[in-house]
Write a protein that holds these residues in place. Structure first.
Motif, mmCIF file in Angstrom:
data_model
loop_
_atom_site.group_PDB
_atom_site.id
_atom_site.type_symbol
_atom_site.label_atom_id
_atom_site.label_comp_id
_atom_site.label_asym_id
_atom_site.label_seq_id
_atom_site.Cartn_x
_atom_site.Cartn_y
_atom_site.Cartn_z
ATOM 1 N N GLY A 1 9.173 -1.909 -2.287
ATOM 2 C CA GLY A 1 7.871 -1.994 -1.659
ATOM 3 C C GLY A 1 6.858 -2.421 -2.701
ATOM 4 O O GLY A 1 7.126 -2.376 -3.910
ATOM 5 N N VAL A 2 5.712 -2.847 -2.261
ATOM 6 C CA VAL A 2 4.642 -3.258 -3.171
ATOM 7 C C VAL A 2 3.347 -2.593 -2.719
ATOM 8 O O VAL A 2 2.951 -2.712 -1.556
ATOM 9 C CB VAL A 2 4.452 -4.785 -3.184
ATOM 10 C CG1 VAL A 2 3.312 -5.175 -4.120
ATOM 11 C CG2 VAL A 2 5.740 -5.493 -3.600
ATOM 12 N N LEU B 1 6.492 -6.370 2.103
ATOM 13 C CA LEU B 1 5.105 -5.886 2.151
ATOM 14 C C LEU B 1 4.370 -6.481 3.338
ATOM 15 O O LEU B 1 4.600 -7.632 3.712
ATOM 16 C CB LEU B 1 4.363 -6.202 0.855
ATOM 17 C CG LEU B 1 4.286 -7.637 0.350
ATOM 18 C CD1 LEU B 1 3.047 -7.838 -0.509
ATOM 19 C CD2 LEU B 1 5.522 -8.001 -0.476
ATOM 20 N N LYS C 1 -2.380 -5.962 1.049
ATOM 21 C CA LYS C 1 -1.375 -6.376 0.067
ATOM 22 C C LYS C 1 -1.541 -7.840 -0.345
ATOM 23 O O LYS C 1 -0.817 -8.320 -1.216
ATOM 24 C CB LYS C 1 0.029 -6.194 0.654
ATOM 25 C CG LYS C 1 0.320 -4.814 1.223
ATOM 26 C CD LYS C 1 0.391 -3.762 0.144
ATOM 27 C CE LYS C 1 0.716 -2.388 0.727
ATOM 28 N NZ LYS C 1 2.079 -2.297 1.250
ATOM 29 N N VAL D 1 7.074 -10.927 3.874
ATOM 30 C CA VAL D 1 5.711 -10.488 4.181
ATOM 31 C C VAL D 1 5.325 -10.889 5.604
ATOM 32 O O VAL D 1 5.929 -11.784 6.202
ATOM 33 C CB VAL D 1 4.693 -11.103 3.183
ATOM 34 C CG1 VAL D 1 5.108 -10.821 1.747
ATOM 35 C CG2 VAL D 1 4.549 -12.603 3.374
ATOM 36 N N ALA E 1 -0.446 -10.245 5.085
ATOM 37 C CA ALA E 1 -0.240 -10.169 3.636
ATOM 38 C C ALA E 1 -0.212 -11.553 3.004
ATOM 39 O O ALA E 1 -0.532 -11.710 1.821
ATOM 40 C CB ALA E 1 1.056 -9.425 3.325
#
Length: 259
Positions: A151-152, A206, A211, A242, A246
């Motif tokens: 994850g980010v 993400l 993000k 994504v 994002a």
């Protein structure tokens, strides 16, 4: 649609739900290819809402029944040092989403010790490093993950490697204790960059407009000490999965339809 920046690729789907389905399909395809001829597949999982959504989509996918799960070993890129059955544990979320729904042997699920297992935080990190070493290879005292999910965070953190903290620069250990985490809970165990980056494929998942900045910085080659996601790199592939929110700061000329 899909985006590529040098060796990094970004797969874009309209919504988080569509993204989870896309990633689950890719994941099961990759695991099937890896295990088809009897090879072991080591997988590093992540927590968070999207990590759970991908695993739930994998459990519901018809291809899940085609995989010999006895050949798959599951690990975690980081874990919260709370009681073993606490809802905040990444492993608890992963079990509920996928692991409890597939015939994976218990000995193939490698969890970090909980705070109620009688180990200190430092001992838990050392024990996880020792468990990794049991499956090491000629190159490193840890397995090479076929897929490493990450994850980010909005700050660009991956696993529990947070910006401008000493853990992100450590190269002489496989697992580390983390104290005073900027994101609760404060105590965690994390894998280090050398372990994450020895993975064949690093898949960062993400979603959300919050993000977008982290994604832009990671693609632009920001310093990994300030944006840890920028330093995530698989040996064969590095893919950012994504949603459109994002991807709002990604240049359209990076779109690649081939992946």
């Amino acid at each position: 649609m899909q985006v590529s920046s040098a060796e990094k690729r970004v797969v874009v789907e309209a919504t988080p739900a569509a993204l989870a389905t896309r990633v689950a399909d890719r994941f099961l395809t990759r695991v099937r290819a890896r295990t088809r001829n009897g090879r072991i597949a080591h997988i590093a999982l992540t927590g968070g809402s999207m990590g759970g959504s991908v695993l739930s989509a994998s459990a519901a996918h018809p291809r899940a029944s085609d995989i010999d799960w006895s050949l798959v070993h599951f690990w975690w890129g980081d874990e919260r040092f709370v009681p073993r059955e606490h809802a905040d544990r990444n492993s608890v979320q992963s079990r509920q989403a996928l692991l409890d729904h597939i015939p994976v042997p218990a000995e193939n699920v490698h969890e970090v010790a909980g705070s109620d297992d009688g180990l200190t935080l430092d001992e838990a990190a050392a024990a996880y490093a020792a468990e990794l070493a049991r499956f090491g290879n000629d190159e490193n005292p840890w397995p090479s993950f076929a897929v490493c999910f990450l994850g980010v965070g909005p700050d660009g953190h991956i696993a529990s490697l947070f910006p401008d903290r000493p853990e992100v620069t450590v190269t002489d250990a496989a697992a580390l204790p983390v104290r005073n985490s900027p994101k609760p809970p404060p105590e965690r165990v994390t894998l280090t960059r050398p372990v994450l980056n020895s993975s064949k494929r690093v898949w960062l998942v993400l979603t959300g407009a919050d993000k977008a900045s982290a994604l832009g910085l990671a693609l632009a080659g920001a310093s990994y000490t300030s944006v840890p996601a920028a330093g995530a790199k698989g040996r064969k592939r590095t893919v950012f999965f994504v949603d459109e929110a994002a991807a709002s700061e990604v240049s359209p000329d990076l779109i690649d339809q081939a992946y």
